[in-house]
Design an enzyme around this catalytic site. Sequence first.
Site, PDB file in Angstrom:
ATOM      1  CG  ASP A   4      14.464   6.819   5.236  1.00 11.21           C
ATOM      2  OD1 ASP A   4      13.479   6.919   4.485  1.00 11.21           O
ATOM      3  OD2 ASP A   4      14.798   5.727   5.747  1.00 11.21           O
ATOM      4  CB  SER A   5      10.617   6.638   7.566  1.00 10.64           C
ATOM      5  OG  SER A   5      11.101   5.615   6.716  1.00 10.64           O
ATOM      6  CB  CYS A  54      11.730   8.881   3.079  1.00 10.83           C
ATOM      7  SG  CYS A  54      10.265   7.916   3.422  1.00 10.83           S
ATOM      8  CD  GLU A  78      13.692  -1.641   9.048  1.00 10.20           C
ATOM      9  OE1 GLU A  78      13.339  -1.810  10.220  1.00 10.20           O
ATOM     10  OE2 GLU A  78      13.642  -0.544   8.455  1.00 10.20           O
ATOM     11  CB  CYS A  88      10.593   1.290  -1.075  1.00 14.62           C
ATOM     12  SG  CYS A  88      10.758   1.079   0.704  1.00 14.62           S
ATOM     13  CG  HIS A  99      13.990  -0.695   3.623  1.00 15.76           C
ATOM     14  ND1 HIS A  99      13.598   0.609   3.834  1.00 15.76           N
ATOM     15  CD2 HIS A  99      14.253  -1.219   4.850  1.00 15.76           C
ATOM     16  CE1 HIS A  99      13.617   0.859   5.132  1.00 15.76           C
ATOM     17  NE2 HIS A  99      14.013  -0.230   5.764  1.00 15.76           N
TER      18      HIS A  99
HETATM   19  N1  DGL Z   1      11.690   4.918   3.716  1.00 14.51           N
HETATM   20  C1  DGL Z   1      10.420   4.420   3.265  1.00 14.51           C
HETATM   21  C2  DGL Z   1      10.253   4.694   1.761  1.00 14.51           C
HETATM   22  O1  DGL Z   1      11.215   4.832   1.025  1.00 14.51           O
HETATM   23  C3  DGL Z   1      10.246   2.946   3.566  1.00 14.51           C
HETATM   24  C4  DGL Z   1      10.068   2.625   5.026  1.00 14.51           C
HETATM   25  C5  DGL Z   1       8.808   3.221   5.615  1.00 14.51           C
HETATM   26  O2  DGL Z   1       7.691   2.753   5.300  1.00 14.51           O
HETATM   27  O3  DGL Z   1       8.944   4.162   6.364  1.00 14.51           O
HETATM   28  O4  DGL Z   1       9.154   4.788   1.294  1.00 14.51           O
END
Ligand code: DGL
Length: 273
Positions: free
Chosen positions: A13-14, A76, A155, A187, A189
């Site tokens: 993931d990011s 992600c 976050e 997403c 989060h």
């Molecule tokens: N992990 C990203 C997503 O699911 C969200 C956070 C980001 O923008 O990197 O799209």
Amino acid sequence: MTDRCNAPIGVFDSGVGGLTVAREIMRNLPEENIVYFGDTARVPYGSKSRDTVLRYSRQIIRFLRTQEVKAIVIACNTASAYALDEVEKELDIPIIGVVKPGARVACEVTKNKKIGVIATEATIHSGIYTNFIKNQDPEIQVIGKACPLFVPLVEEGWLKDSVTFEVAGRYLRELMDQDIDTLILGCTHYPLLRSTLREVVGDKVSLVNPAYETARELKELLKEQNLTNLQDQKEARKYMFYVSDLAEKFRKFADSILPFDVNTTKQISIEEY
Ligand code: DGL
């Protein structure tokens, strides 16, 4: 064959958000080992271009291959939207993202054929959820909405804060006005905002968390390809966490999401891959 089955699953993931997906994989596939990579130095991906997200994803996959993973999950949504189709062609091991499983379950759940999708700007801009859903059923109307403020709010730990409630109300008004009966939390989060979102949309809207379906799809995929780990669970269980920036935030966030403490997180220099 046995060695390959014992190999870990790579999940990336990011940043920290993909831990919501890793958590579902841990719950549903407790026999599997996992190598998690969070690109904490380069987060967010949601406001970056396709080329950049693709380049980052390729680097991460190269790193995960050094860990001899048997399969990869792009946890992600943004990377699933921008990179999965390309990297899939380049790999000789199975790889799945979170978008398809989420879209599929939303199509099963909707009754009035009006689905809302909330996600990052990049995911909404890619149109990927709309495309998958329309492929399944062209009659379904899809209303997408980018909600960029949700990631920093999560976050910050403001999951049930009045500010978050206010922001959610503003983002979701448009979708509610269009009478959606299903909302995809597109997403990583957003599942953490579930109770605030539930309050905003009420009981009649089904909330879809793509992470559940992704874990289920992964289980099926491993079974089909004879890759399920058959080793004794207690002995085999092993989770490794890697990040590109050793922020204390990662450990704190991980501890709040996972049912155990993440004591060791290793930092790697992802640009070298
Ligand atoms: N992990 C990203 C997503 O699911 C969200 C956070 C980001 O923008 O990197 O799209």
